[in-house]
Design a protein around this motif. Sequence first.
Motif, PDB file in Angstrom:
ATOM      1  N   ILE A  84       2.453 -13.992   3.147  1.00  0.00           N
ATOM      2  CA  ILE A  84       2.218 -13.243   4.009  1.00  0.00           C
ATOM      3  C   ILE A  84       2.517 -13.922   5.579  1.00  0.00           C
ATOM      4  O   ILE A  84       2.340 -15.020   5.731  1.00  0.00           O
ATOM      5  CB  ILE A  84       0.638 -13.272   4.133  1.00  0.00           C
ATOM      6  N   THR A  85       3.328 -13.225   6.232  1.00  0.00           N
ATOM      7  CA  THR A  85       3.664 -13.740   7.508  1.00  0.00           C
ATOM      8  C   THR A  85       3.458 -12.665   8.473  1.00  0.00           C
ATOM      9  O   THR A  85       3.816 -11.537   8.639  1.00  0.00           O
ATOM     10  CB  THR A  85       5.122 -13.661   7.616  1.00  0.00           C
ATOM     11  N   SER A 125       2.213   1.200   4.896  1.00  0.00           N
ATOM     12  CA  SER A 125       3.521   1.630   4.482  1.00  0.00           C
ATOM     13  C   SER A 125       4.380   0.585   5.289  1.00  0.00           C
ATOM     14  O   SER A 125       5.793   0.303   4.777  1.00  0.00           O
ATOM     15  CB  SER A 125       4.178   2.766   5.212  1.00  0.00           C
ATOM     16  N   GLN A 126       4.102   0.016   6.088  1.00  0.00           N
ATOM     17  CA  GLN A 126       4.662  -1.267   6.817  1.00  0.00           C
ATOM     18  C   GLN A 126       4.628  -2.595   6.035  1.00  0.00           C
ATOM     19  O   GLN A 126       5.405  -3.509   6.409  1.00  0.00           O
ATOM     20  CB  GLN A 126       4.590  -1.419   8.180  1.00  0.00           C
ATOM     21  N   GLY A 127       3.781  -2.540   5.050  1.00  0.00           N
ATOM     22  CA  GLY A 127       3.494  -3.902   4.608  1.00  0.00           C
ATOM     23  C   GLY A 127       2.494  -4.683   5.042  1.00  0.00           C
ATOM     24  O   GLY A 127       2.324  -5.687   4.841  1.00  0.00           O
ATOM     25  N   GLN A 128       1.797  -4.232   6.179  1.00  0.00           N
ATOM     26  CA  GLN A 128       0.722  -4.781   7.008  1.00  0.00           C
ATOM     27  C   GLN A 128      -0.490  -4.641   6.239  1.00  0.00           C
ATOM     28  O   GLN A 128      -0.950  -3.533   5.944  1.00  0.00           O
ATOM     29  CB  GLN A 128       0.891  -4.554   8.397  1.00  0.00           C
ATOM     30  N   LEU A 129      -1.395  -5.707   6.487  1.00  0.00           N
ATOM     31  CA  LEU A 129      -3.038  -5.358   6.244  1.00  0.00           C
ATOM     32  C   LEU A 129      -3.576  -4.645   7.231  1.00  0.00           C
ATOM     33  O   LEU A 129      -3.399  -5.024   8.394  1.00  0.00           O
ATOM     34  CB  LEU A 129      -3.497  -6.901   6.223  1.00  0.00           C
ATOM     35  N   ASP A 139       6.499  -8.721   2.609  1.00  0.00           N
ATOM     36  CA  ASP A 139       7.645  -8.041   2.373  1.00  0.00           C
ATOM     37  C   ASP A 139       7.439  -7.119   1.197  1.00  0.00           C
ATOM     38  O   ASP A 139       7.613  -7.324  -0.130  1.00  0.00           O
ATOM     39  CB  ASP A 139       8.766  -9.300   1.790  1.00  0.00           C
ATOM     40  N   MET A 140       7.610  -5.716   1.785  1.00  0.00           N
ATOM     41  CA  MET A 140       7.447  -4.490   0.793  1.00  0.00           C
ATOM     42  C   MET A 140       8.797  -4.765  -0.223  1.00  0.00           C
ATOM     43  O   MET A 140       8.593  -4.203  -1.217  1.00  0.00           O
ATOM     44  CB  MET A 140       7.551  -3.226   1.366  1.00  0.00           C
ATOM     45  N   LYS A 141       9.698  -5.010   0.143  1.00  0.00           N
ATOM     46  CA  LYS A 141      10.941  -5.033  -0.549  1.00  0.00           C
ATOM     47  C   LYS A 141      10.855  -5.881  -1.683  1.00  0.00           C
ATOM     48  O   LYS A 141      11.302  -5.888  -2.779  1.00  0.00           O
ATOM     49  CB  LYS A 141      12.370  -5.455   0.204  1.00  0.00           C
TER      50      LYS A 141
END
Length: 110
Positions: A96-97, A69-73, A102-104
């Motif tokens: 990817i940073t 949910s946090q946009g992380q792998l 960035d989920m937005k």
Amino acid sequence: MPPSDLQTGSATVRETFLLVLASIPEGRVTSYGRLAQLAGMGRGARLAGRWLGQLPEGTTLPWHRVLNSQGQLSLPPDHPAGQEQYQRLLAEGIIITHRRVDMKRYGWPD
DNA sequence: CAGTCGGCGTCAC
DNA sequence: CGTGACGCCGACT
């Protein structure tokens, strides 16, 4: 389809899951929780993760477009599948940073 | 069948 | 950004 599936309806949910997974647009991502929600699994985020991990190796399904949910792998960087996911996402033009996207911007559905 | 463990999670503090 | 607690389910005992 086995008769038992018609009775329990378990196959339907599973098929929906695969259907939703397959409908994630290229260059976009979603979370385990959302995927579960869309597939009618309620709060089955972890189950979604389990199913993803059980997909056949040569599958054409975009399993790599599913993050937390946090946009992380969520997959370990040192794990083969983890690198595979990283590579595939990059190949789709996703920025990817710090192992995060960035989920937005890439989140799906909007 | 019941108890237990653990997971590609999520949310609140 | 770290920690803890919660919740749901499959796999194993």
